[in-house]
Design a protein around this motif. Structure first.
Motif, mmCIF file in Angstrom:
data_model
loop_
_atom_site.group_PDB
_atom_site.id
_atom_site.type_symbol
_atom_site.label_atom_id
_atom_site.label_comp_id
_atom_site.label_asym_id
_atom_site.label_seq_id
_atom_site.Cartn_x
_atom_site.Cartn_y
_atom_site.Cartn_z
ATOM 1 N N ALA A 970 47.721 1.603 -20.140
ATOM 2 C CA ALA A 970 46.833 1.643 -21.308
ATOM 3 C C ALA A 970 46.381 3.075 -21.576
ATOM 4 C CB ALA A 970 45.632 0.722 -21.065
ATOM 5 N N GLY A 971 46.050 3.759 -20.475
ATOM 6 C CA GLY A 971 45.634 5.160 -20.628
ATOM 7 C C GLY A 971 46.711 5.961 -21.326
ATOM 8 N N MET A 973 49.509 4.799 -23.118
ATOM 9 C CA MET A 973 49.950 4.359 -24.445
ATOM 10 C C MET A 973 48.863 4.509 -25.496
ATOM 11 S SD MET A 973 52.204 1.047 -23.565
ATOM 12 C CE MET A 973 52.706 0.828 -25.285
ATOM 13 N N GLN A 974 47.669 4.147 -25.068
ATOM 14 C CA GLN A 974 46.590 4.249 -26.049
ATOM 15 C C GLN A 974 46.286 5.694 -26.374
ATOM 16 O OE1 GLN A 974 44.810 0.151 -24.401
ATOM 17 N NE2 GLN A 974 43.383 1.819 -24.593
ATOM 18 N N THR A 975 46.429 6.557 -25.380
ATOM 19 C CA THR A 975 46.232 7.982 -25.642
ATOM 20 C C THR A 975 47.288 8.472 -26.637
ATOM 21 O OG1 THR A 975 45.333 8.258 -23.439
ATOM 22 C CG2 THR A 975 46.049 10.263 -24.602
ATOM 23 N N ASN A 977 48.681 6.708 -28.796
ATOM 24 C CA ASN A 977 48.304 6.116 -30.072
ATOM 25 C C ASN A 977 47.277 7.001 -30.794
ATOM 26 O OD1 ASN A 977 47.621 4.366 -32.129
ATOM 27 N ND2 ASN A 977 47.531 2.552 -30.829
ATOM 28 N N LEU B 13 40.367 5.931 -20.047
ATOM 29 C CA LEU B 13 40.362 4.902 -21.085
ATOM 30 C C LEU B 13 39.117 5.018 -21.959
ATOM 31 C CD1 LEU B 13 41.869 1.790 -19.274
ATOM 32 C CD2 LEU B 13 42.889 3.214 -21.052
ATOM 33 N N PRO B 105 47.895 -2.682 -21.778
ATOM 34 C CA PRO B 105 47.647 -1.694 -22.858
ATOM 35 C C PRO B 105 47.649 -2.355 -24.240
ATOM 36 C CG PRO B 105 49.911 -1.599 -22.127
ATOM 37 C CD PRO B 105 49.238 -2.610 -21.255
#
Lengths: 1217, 131
Positions: A970-971, A973-975, A977, B13, B105
């Motif tokens: 997530a860190g 992919m979202q970054t 993004n 995050l 994610p």
């Protein structure tokens, strides 16, 4: 003959006597003795003391010993010594006794007097020891007294013998007395013999201790007393006083020996047998000054001598009685060292000749036997084993004797075999009686067989047969065991003796047994198969000591044949007589006026048992006629007679008459009257016919029919007699009604009733058998089913035999039909069990030929049992050919053998079977049963289970890992993004920041485009997405979904998925799904399936995608090889498997296909054949999991390299979780 | 400008979410633990809270329960890395809590913003619906 050691005997008289007597019995001893006499001297013997001998004994044998000793003191000493060594000694005997013992084979211990040990021990005794194993060894020693004498002899080297019969004795005594006083005293006191000296008057001067002990007088008492008072001697046999030796010596001045049988009576009255001698004491001047008396106790010796004499006498008697040849021979020279006189009796040659030539022994042996005996002899010499053989001896006079020869080798001290000893026994009588017995038995058997005669033995107490010969049982058409099983007499009588003879038989037996006589009678028996057999029995009763009848023995002879001949003869004679009678029916002529018979034929008279003359005389009036009519018939005879007279007509009448001897005859009489013009009867003529036999036969027939009827009605089996021509049933008994469930009347009315009841399936076979019976007279024996009117079935066995008429043609059939329903049911039950087993069961015999073939075997192979049985296993089931080794092994080891998983190909598919071979052990039948179980499904299930477990473990792992992976993912992919947002989007903050940096978003975007940043960002996103997808897929192995399940139409779902696939591939541009030809075969009216549509769709998609890949690869591969492009085609079939109520969805491609190894692993997680990055390796395993775990369905793949793959999804229509 | 509180123990995050919502003109606040978040909640009363479930100390579920007791007009949107997480039954059917779970994610952060807005509106609206 010089190779023997000398037998040496000590020189006292007693032992000389022994030697003499021994040598007279044993020639080889004689010779030695003679040689000694020639040399004229006795060789000194070697004396073995008891301990030395015992030591030597123990080296030879431990358990049984023979002790030879004549001295009781030694004996008891040895006894205690041996007892200590756990040896049980016993009797006191002589050498002869040893020989006797050896011959009569008793064990024990022997004590032999005064014979030198070595020779006896090592040479004489071992033969006996070997002959009779129960006798042990000989231990022997000289007695103490002899020993002392020898010692003394050694001391006085002058050469004279001591108390011997030679005359040198006195000199020796003189010398002894001439010794010094001290020496003399010491000598006197120490010698073993008693010594008394007297003065010239015969009064006692001195005594030594031994003399004191024997006489009972001490020296002080005795001194000065007359010798006769102290030394009282008598003749031991007559008890009369013996001559005093002292007086004799004094009288004669010479040495005097004692008389035989001298007994000394001691002071206390004790009696001693003594041997003594007296000599004068002569002084220096030569004058006699007194007498010295030397004596010793020979009681023991005397007793022994007496015993020996007796034993020898006994031995003499025994050896005369003994007829066995006892022989000892020297191995090296082959000389016979010894043989007893029995040799003469058996061999018919003198023993002396045998001594001269040992070969005489073999010469006497029968030429046919001698080689064998010589070979055995040779073997004995070589190996040292004994033999026990029987052979024939031919005597010089040509007569023959049978001999049993037991010969044993004897070893010397060094263990070398140097002699043999044997006993040859005359067994001629036994042999002859054996032969005679054998011959008799053979003859008897032969006689039995030829004469159809059997032997029997009856036990009255047991009331049963206790023995019989085979032939005896054979007469009854039984085996010996079977007939012996028939125990009681009533049983035997009622079952086997013909009823006509039963009464008579019993009567004869009772009378004869009462009279204690044997019997001899003929009667008829009925054998087991119902044959009537005439037998002739000879029997002898046996009575016990109380005169009670206990047993009988005898013979039984089948005399049917002779009886039949006899009967035939009788019959033909009867026929002849009858013919005679019938041809010339007895006729008569009656004069009514004179009322007398005027003439008659011979036959007429014969009926009355008269001569013609007698008849004419007798029938002098009509009353005479009536008088010979049986009383009961008289009334109507008269009536009929009167009627005929009145009516003046002839008449016909049947009546009974009494013959001359009083016998009753049935008569058929026909007569005519001769009437004159006045109407008067003048005369009459007529015939009479003896119809007795016919009438009696009729009566008997009637009786027999009644009996048959009774029997027929009583049995459970159907008796049936049918007519050949009419093909109709003439007779059937009541049992028919029971089995057929129909009435006899119906059957008699319509014989077709019989066949009509036969089960249609069985009918053709019975008809065929019937036809064979009619045409060829072949035995008919069929089993078939009968359907009763109520529909129930009965199994019957029908046996039919043809009945021939006089001309030998079949005119009837007689049959018996048995209800075997119960037996058949039991059989069927078993075969039903075997046939309903789901396994292939094949029985084979030891040659591998099929004996049993069950339904499953038939189903699996398509071969009917009739086709398979008798065929070799490898022909019936070729793929089991390789199993024959296992089958043989199972039969040989009698152990179950299995091949738990055996793969084979069938229609291109691999199938598995388990093969178990059971050996047949029961009732001696060699064979095996092979069980073949199809375990394909089981193996598949096992494979699948392994798959599922693998997946579940992956799932468990994934659940734990997912969180840890998802956060950093997530860190990333979202970054990416947000990064993309900030670099490319028109966000106010972006604009502001760009302006502050002295640039614009346009410029930045231009820069980024130019540097390919957006693509890189997309790459991050793509990769992230892939990771997320893997994690998600892995999770699907573990996650229990609770998403909704609903009914779906599989064809619609498939179409939707196909659309999706097309776009999916279209987007990706990796290969064009649209170029793939899709062939759909959907069955109409498919049921809906309860499922999770999204998941099923995912499965479809996975498989479609997989297929597309495979076809893509196939195209690429072809490019490498030939330029041949196969048109990619995907066949999709959906059908309903009604049997299992499953929907079957097949997705088949025409790609490369897979080999077996790949196919097995295709559902394994992370297993992929695609290049890295192309697939996750989870698609098919996820699909598998969804179908099997989530939907309770099945997912299989059928594939072969080059032939594409067919994925088969089966989903239960009615799925319940 | 609406306030959104980012509750996540992972700094990277939090930064991403902060940056995203900042760019979308929100006023983002952050807390690395439930306890800290509760303090902020009392002071600031944000329109929405983005709740991580696995947290050191008080967990996400418990945090929501505690926060609900404050009777604030705040929307709670759950965003967790645990794929096997399910909304506890007592939190279902509560308007303040989003029934849509976001598993990290999050492929499209824009989807997240849409949901946040939807729940915020739902929480604000009840009075008007009652009227």
């Amino acid at each position: 003959m010089n190779n023997k050691r000398a037998l040496q005997i000590f020189g006292n008289r007693g032992h000389d006597g022994v030697a003499r007597r021994l040598t007279s019995s044993w020639p080889w001893l004689t010779r030695d003795r003679m040689s000694k006499q020639k040399t004229g001297r006795h060789l000194p013997g070697q004396i073995l003391s008891a301990p030395v001998l015992i030591t030597s004994l123990f080296t030879v044998s431990i358990f049984t010993q023979i002790i030879i000793d004549d001295n009781p003191a030694n004996f008891s000493y040895l006894l205690s010594y041996l007892t200590l060594g756990l040896i049980l000694p016993s009797v006191l005997l002589t050498l002869n006794h040893i020989i006797i013992l050896a011959l009569i084979d008793i064990g024990g211990v022997l004590i032999l007097p005064g014979i030198l040990p070595e020779i006896t021990f090592f040479e004489v005794i071992p033969p006996f020891v070997f002959l009779s194993l129960s006798i042990g060894l000989v231990l022997l020693t000289v007695n103490q007294r002899n020993k002392s004498r020898i010692n003394r002899k050694a001391d006085s080297r002058k050469g004279e013998s001591d108390f011997g019969a030679n005359s040198e004795g006195p000199n020796q005594t003189e010398r002894a007395l001439q010794a010094s006083e001290a020496n003399l005293r010491a000598t006197l006191n120490s010698i073993g013999d008693a010594v008394i000296s007297t003065d010239i008057q015969g009064k006692i001067a001195n005594m030594n201790p031994v003399a004191e002990q024997l006489t009972g007088w001490n020296l002080a008492e005795a001194q000065g007393k007359a010798l006769t008072k102290v030394f009282k001697i008598v003749n031991s046999q007559t008890k009369k006083p013996a001559v005093n030796p002292v007086g004799k010596v004094l009288e004669s001045g010479k040495f005097v020996g004692l008389a035989n049988h001298t007994m000394l009576i001691a002071k206390d009255g004790a009696e001693y047998q003594i041997a003594d001698s007296a000599a004068p004491i002569i002084n220096e001047t030569g004058a006699t000054t007194g007498v010295v008396l030397v004596f010793r106790d020979v009681t023991e010796e005397y007793r022994m001598q007496e015993a020996l004499r007796e034993s020898e006498a006994r031995f003499q008697q025994i050896s005369e009685v003994i007829e066995d040849v006892f022989q000892i021979s020297e191995l090296k020279t082959g000389d016979i060292l010894f043989a007893n006189p029995a040799f003469e009796k058996i061999w018919g040659r003198p023993v002396q000749e045998l001594y001269e030539d040992g070969g005489l022994w073999d010469e006497g042996i029968h030429p046919d036997d001698v080689k064998r005996i010589q070979i055995i002899w040779g073997r004995m010499v070589e190996l040292g084993n004994s033999y026990d053989e029987e052979y024939r001896v031919i005597r010089p006079d040509g007569s023959m004797r049978w001999v049993r020869d037991r010969t044993y080798p004897i070893r010397d001290e060094s263990g070398q075999v140097y002699r043999t000893v044997g006993i040859a026994q005359d067994i001629t009588e036994r042999k002859l009686s054996e032969e005679a017995l054998l011959k008799n038995q053979a003859l008897y058997r032969q006689a039995e067989q030829i004469g159809h005669m059997g032997y029997w033995e009856w036990d009255e107490v047991e009331d049963g047969l206790i023995a019989c010969s085979e032939q005896y049982a054979h007469i009854f058409e039984m085996t010996v065991d079977e007939i012996l099983a028939v125990t009681s007499s009533s049983e035997l009588d009622s079952e086997f003796i013909h009823e006509n003879d039963r009464e008579r038989y019993k009567q004869v037996m009772d009378t004869k047994i009462a009279l204690k006589e044997g019997w001899n009678l003929e009667y008829q028996i009925i054998t087991r198969t119902g044959k009537v057999v005439y037998v002739h029995e000879l029997g002898e009763p046996v009575f016990d000591e109380h005169g009670i009848f206990v047993r009988s023995i005898g013979t039984l002879q089948d005399i049917t044949e002779s009886k039949l001949v006899e009967e035939k003869l009788l019959k033909s004679q009867a026929l002849f007589r009858q013919a005679e009678l019938m041809g010339k029916i007895g006729h008569w002529e009656w004069d009514y006026q004179d009322d007398r018979m005027v003439s008659c034929s011979e036959q007429f008279a014969r009926i009355y048992e008269m001569t013609v003359d007698e008849a004419l005389k007798y029938f002098s009036n009509s009353k005479a006629v009536v008088s010979l009519v049986l009383q009961e018939d008289r009334e109507w005879f008269n009536q009929s007679y009167q009627d005929s007279l009145e009516q003046r007509k002839g008449h016909e009448i049947e009546f009974r008459l009494i013959t001359h001897s009083g016998a009753i005859r049935h008569i058929h009489s026909v007569n005519e009257r001769v009437v004159n013009d006045q109407g008067e009867i003048i005369s009459g003529i007529g015939t009479i016919q003896d119809i007795t036999e016919r009438v009696e036969a009729e009566a008997a027939l009637k009786e027999s029919e009644v009996r048959f009827q009774q029997l027929a009605e009583a049995v459970d089996e159907v008796f049936v007699i049918s007519d050949v021509k009419q093909n109709s049933v003439i007779y059937a008994n009541q049992a028919y009604e029971q089995i057929w469930g129909r009435t006899l009347k119906e059957l008699y009315d319509d014989s077709n009733q019989w066949d009509a009841a036969i089960h249609p399936d069985d009918l053709p076979q019975t008809k065929k058998a019937w036809a064979r019976l009619i045409e060829h007279g072949e035995r008919y024996e069929e089993e078939y089913r009968v359907i009763r009117p109520d529909g129930s079935l009965r199994w019957v066995r029908s046996k039919q035999t043809p009945v021939l008429n006089e001309s030998g043609k079949i005119y009837r059939f007689a049959g018996i039909v048995q209800d075997i329903t119960e037996r058949v049911q039991a059989e069927k039950y078993l075969s039903n069990i075997i046939n309903s087993m789901p396994s292939v069961l094949v029985g084979v015999d030891s040659d591998g030929k099929i004996t049993q073939w069950n339904s499953e075997a038939q189903r699996a192979t398509g071969l009917l049992p009739e086709q398979a049985v008798g065929q070799p296993l490898n022909q019936a089931i070729p793929r089991l050919a390789s199993e024959m080794e296992r089958v043989r092994e199972a039969m040989k080891l009698r152990q179950v053998r299995t091949d738990p998983r055996r793969a084979y190909k069938e229609d291109g598919q691999t199938r598995y079977e388990e093969i178990t071979v059971f050996p047949l052990i029961a009732n001696g039948v060699e064979g095996a049963v092979i069980r073949v179980d199809d375990i394909t499904e089981q193996v598949r299930l096992e494979e699948l289970m392994i798959q599922s477990e693998k997946m579940l473990s992956v799932g468990g792992l994934a659940a734990g890992m997912a969180h840890e992976i998802n956060n950093p993912l997530a860190g990333m992919m979202q970054t990416a993004n947000v990064l993309s947002n900030r670099l490319s989007e028109d966000l106010p903050a972006n604009e502001k920041a760009a302006q502050e940096a002295g640039t614009s978003m346009e410029a930045i975007r231009a820069f980024m485009e130019s540097r390919g940043i957006p693509r890189m960002l997309a790459a991050i996103n793509d990769s992230g997405r892939r990771v997320a997808e893997i994690v998600d897929n892995m999770l699907s192995f573990a996650r229990k979904t609770d998403s909704s399940i609903s009914s779906h139409n599989m064809s619609k779902l498939m179409d939707k998925t196909l659309d999706l696939a097309a776009t999916d591939y279209d987007l990706r541009k990796r290969y064009d799904f649209k170029v793939i030809e899709i062939v759909k075969e959907y069955e109409a009216d498919l049921p809906k399936v309860l499922c999770e549509s999204a998941k099923i769709q995912q499965v479809f998609l996975n498989i479609l995608r997989n297929g597309a890949h495979a076809m893509q690869d196939a195209a690429n591969n072809d490019e490498e090889g030939q330029r041949h492009v196969k048109k990619s085609r995907m066949s999709i079939r959906i059908s309903h498997e009604k049997e299992s109520d499953m929907l079957r969805i097949e997705i088949e491609d025409n790609g490369r296909g897979m080999d077996e190894a790949t196919r097995k692993r295709v559902f394994e997680p992370f297993f992929t054949t695609k290049s890295v990055g192309v697939g996750t390796g989870l698609g098919l395993s996820v699909s598998y999991f969804i179908i099997t775990e989530n939907h309770g369905g099945r997912l299989d793949v059928v594939s072969e390299p080059g032939k594409g793959s067919n994925f088969i999804i089966r989903l239960p229509v009615d799925f319940k979780e | 400008m609406k306030t959104i509180l980012i509750l996540d123990d992972e700094e990277v995050l939090r930064d991403v979410f902060m940056a995203f919502f900042e760019d979308r003109l929100w006023q983002p606040l952050q807390a690395s633990s439930a306890e800290e978040a509760l303090e902020i909640l009392k002071k600031e009363a944000p329109a929405a809270v983005l709740v991580d479930i696995r947290l050191p100390g008080m967990g996400g579920d418990e945090f929501i329960r505690t926060a609900l007791k404050l009777k604030l007009e705040t929307a709670f949107i759950i965003c967790t890395g645990s794929p096997d997480y399910f909304l506890p039954p007592d939190l279902i059917e509560i308007p303040n809590v989003s029934e849509r779970l976001f598993i990290k994610p999050i492929m499209q952060l824009e989807d997240l913003e849409k949901e946040v807005l939807r729940v915020v509106q739902r929480v604000e609206k009840p009075e008007s619906e009652n009227e």
